[in-house]
Design a protein around this motif. Sequence first.
Motif, short mmCIF file in Angstrom:
data_model
loop_
_atom_site.label_atom_id
_atom_site.label_comp_id
_atom_site.label_asym_id
_atom_site.label_seq_id
_atom_site.Cartn_x
_atom_site.Cartn_y
_atom_site.Cartn_z
N MET A 118 20.18 2.28 0.35
CA MET A 118 19.93 1.75 -0.99
C MET A 118 19.29 0.37 -0.85
O MET A 118 19.01 -0.09 0.26
CB MET A 118 21.23 1.66 -1.80
CG MET A 118 22.25 0.69 -1.26
SD MET A 118 23.70 0.58 -2.34
CE MET A 118 24.60 -0.75 -1.58
N HIS A 119 19.00 -0.26 -2.00
CA HIS A 119 18.45 -1.62 -2.03
C HIS A 119 17.05 -1.66 -1.42
O HIS A 119 16.68 -2.57 -0.69
CB HIS A 119 19.38 -2.59 -1.31
CG HIS A 119 19.33 -3.99 -1.86
ND1 HIS A 119 18.56 -4.98 -1.32
CD2 HIS A 119 19.99 -4.56 -2.91
CE1 HIS A 119 18.72 -6.11 -2.00
NE2 HIS A 119 19.59 -5.87 -2.97
N TRP A 120 16.25 -0.65 -1.74
CA TRP A 120 14.85 -0.63 -1.29
C TRP A 120 14.09 0.27 -2.27
O TRP A 120 14.67 1.04 -3.03
CB TRP A 120 14.74 -0.10 0.14
CG TRP A 120 14.94 1.39 0.28
CD1 TRP A 120 16.14 2.06 0.31
CD2 TRP A 120 13.92 2.40 0.33
NE1 TRP A 120 15.93 3.40 0.39
CE2 TRP A 120 14.59 3.65 0.43
CE3 TRP A 120 12.53 2.37 0.34
CZ2 TRP A 120 13.89 4.86 0.50
CZ3 TRP A 120 11.85 3.57 0.42
CH2 TRP A 120 12.52 4.80 0.50
N GLY A 121 12.76 0.15 -2.29
CA GLY A 121 11.93 1.08 -3.04
C GLY A 121 11.97 0.96 -4.54
O GLY A 121 11.45 1.83 -5.23
N THR A 122 12.58 -0.11 -5.07
CA THR A 122 12.70 -0.24 -6.52
C THR A 122 12.11 -1.54 -7.01
O THR A 122 11.21 -1.55 -7.86
CB THR A 122 14.18 -0.13 -6.95
OG1 THR A 122 14.77 1.03 -6.38
CG2 THR A 122 14.30 -0.08 -8.46
N PHE A 123 12.61 -2.67 -6.51
CA PHE A 123 12.09 -3.98 -6.88
C PHE A 123 11.51 -4.68 -5.65
O PHE A 123 12.00 -4.49 -4.54
CB PHE A 123 13.20 -4.86 -7.49
CG PHE A 123 13.75 -4.33 -8.77
CD1 PHE A 123 13.01 -4.38 -9.94
CD2 PHE A 123 15.02 -3.78 -8.83
CE1 PHE A 123 13.52 -3.89 -11.14
CE2 PHE A 123 15.56 -3.30 -10.00
CZ PHE A 123 14.79 -3.35 -11.17
N PRO A 161 7.12 -4.56 4.26
CA PRO A 161 6.44 -3.45 3.60
C PRO A 161 7.43 -2.55 2.88
O PRO A 161 8.57 -2.37 3.32
CB PRO A 161 5.76 -2.71 4.76
CG PRO A 161 5.60 -3.75 5.83
CD PRO A 161 6.80 -4.65 5.70
N VAL A 162 7.00 -1.97 1.76
CA VAL A 162 7.95 -1.28 0.88
C VAL A 162 8.61 -0.07 1.54
O VAL A 162 9.75 0.28 1.20
CB VAL A 162 7.27 -0.86 -0.44
CG1 VAL A 162 6.90 -2.08 -1.26
CG2 VAL A 162 6.07 0.02 -0.18
N LEU A 163 7.94 0.58 2.47
CA LEU A 163 8.54 1.74 3.13
C LEU A 163 9.27 1.39 4.42
O LEU A 163 9.97 2.23 4.99
CB LEU A 163 7.46 2.79 3.44
CG LEU A 163 6.83 3.48 2.23
CD1 LEU A 163 5.70 4.40 2.67
CD2 LEU A 163 7.87 4.28 1.45
N SER A 164 9.12 0.15 4.87
CA SER A 164 9.70 -0.25 6.14
C SER A 164 11.22 -0.10 6.19
O SER A 164 11.77 0.33 7.22
CB SER A 164 9.30 -1.69 6.47
OG SER A 164 9.81 -2.09 7.71
N PRO A 165 11.97 -0.43 5.12
CA PRO A 165 13.43 -0.33 5.21
C PRO A 165 13.91 1.06 5.61
O PRO A 165 14.75 1.21 6.50
CB PRO A 165 13.89 -0.71 3.80
CG PRO A 165 12.82 -1.61 3.29
CD PRO A 165 11.56 -1.05 3.83
N VAL A 166 13.40 2.09 4.96
CA VAL A 166 13.90 3.43 5.27
C VAL A 166 13.34 3.92 6.60
O VAL A 166 14.03 4.64 7.35
CB VAL A 166 13.59 4.41 4.11
CG1 VAL A 166 12.11 4.76 4.05
CG2 VAL A 166 14.44 5.67 4.23
N ALA A 172 0.82 -1.21 0.00
CA ALA A 172 0.00 0.00 0.00
C ALA A 172 0.85 1.27 0.00
O ALA A 172 0.37 2.34 -0.37
CB ALA A 172 -0.93 0.00 1.21
N GLY A 173 2.10 1.19 0.43
CA GLY A 173 2.94 2.38 0.49
C GLY A 173 3.63 2.72 -0.81
O GLY A 173 4.41 3.69 -0.85
N VAL A 174 3.37 1.98 -1.89
CA VAL A 174 4.06 2.22 -3.15
C VAL A 174 3.85 3.65 -3.63
O VAL A 174 4.78 4.32 -4.11
CB VAL A 174 3.61 1.21 -4.22
CG1 VAL A 174 4.11 1.62 -5.60
CG2 VAL A 174 4.11 -0.19 -3.87
#
Length: 340
Positions: free
Chosen positions: A277-282, A288-293, A51-53
């Motif tokens: 890096m290594h998040w938010g792209t693939f 969850p897509v925003l969790s790494p940052v 959902a965070g895309v």
Amino acid sequence: MDQLARRRATEEIRVWPRSFRDRLTAPLPGWRDFLSLVVQGGARPSRQALAGVADLPVRRSGLPTVSSAQTAVTWVGHASYVVQIGGLVVLTDPVWSRRIPGVRPRLTPPGVAWRDLPRIDAVVISHNHYDHMDGPTLKRLPRDTRVFVPAGLGHWFRRRGFHRVGELDWWESAQLGEVGFGFVPAHHWSRRTLADTCGSLWGGWVLTAAGQRVYFAGDTGYGHFFSDIGRRYPGIDLALLPVGAYEPRRMMRDWHTDPQEAVQACLDVGAPRMATMHWGTFVLSAEPVLSPVEKARQAWAGTGRPRADLWDLAIGESRILEPADALRGDPAEQPGGMIP
């Protein structure tokens, strides 16, 4: 670095072992691991996690203008950075393709359009996984581009017409213009096909020029190599570290740092600044897509370091390192230092 290592690091074609399995720091995942992953729902995030895309940050403002005494980094996405250092333009693990084998199309566009790139002076490759070594992107480069790759990977580039290929083993270095390229270890592995597992090496790169050092970690789990890198390359100013693709933890732990481990790795190498890096792209894993940052920001806050020194860049965003006074010590005297 002894004379034999210096000579080997500058040779164009070398003979390597058929396998680098002896460099593994953990057993490779087996079929039981993959079966368990499928039973547990796989490594892909849920619909809720995706959902965070729409909130993924993209800021395509172009490359900054810098002097040869300055260093600038621009995040293209995933592990791809444009590094302007020592008067050169260097790409790390360039992936401009919309798709790579085995995963859904990229969530965000490249932060710099290919047509807007200046001439590329050098490319560094951390390992041969498809999300780090993208054939269609590399095909777009002039064949006289200087390419620095891990041991055992040079033949892939030479077969495709690249004729300025440098293959390095761990702790070896090479020089291009005013920039030193040091190849350093990582906790990872390599595979391009079913038949070439660990047939080439994997690692990160330390770029040194104008009294500044940038460490690009590539893909790596957490472990002792970070402290080793900090000792052999004192005075790293900026660490580009992976913070994504870490869930499910049981399977990813040995090969991908989570955000907390990435922050600790920054401390271990002695860098005052960290870029994510290594998040938010693939979509490669289950978090969850925003969790790494978000988790990287929390971990950084826990160190007490200035918030401004965490470069959690938007895709396409740049930051500039201002000139440093001098390197801490003579790199030629450090193990793994630059080759004149």
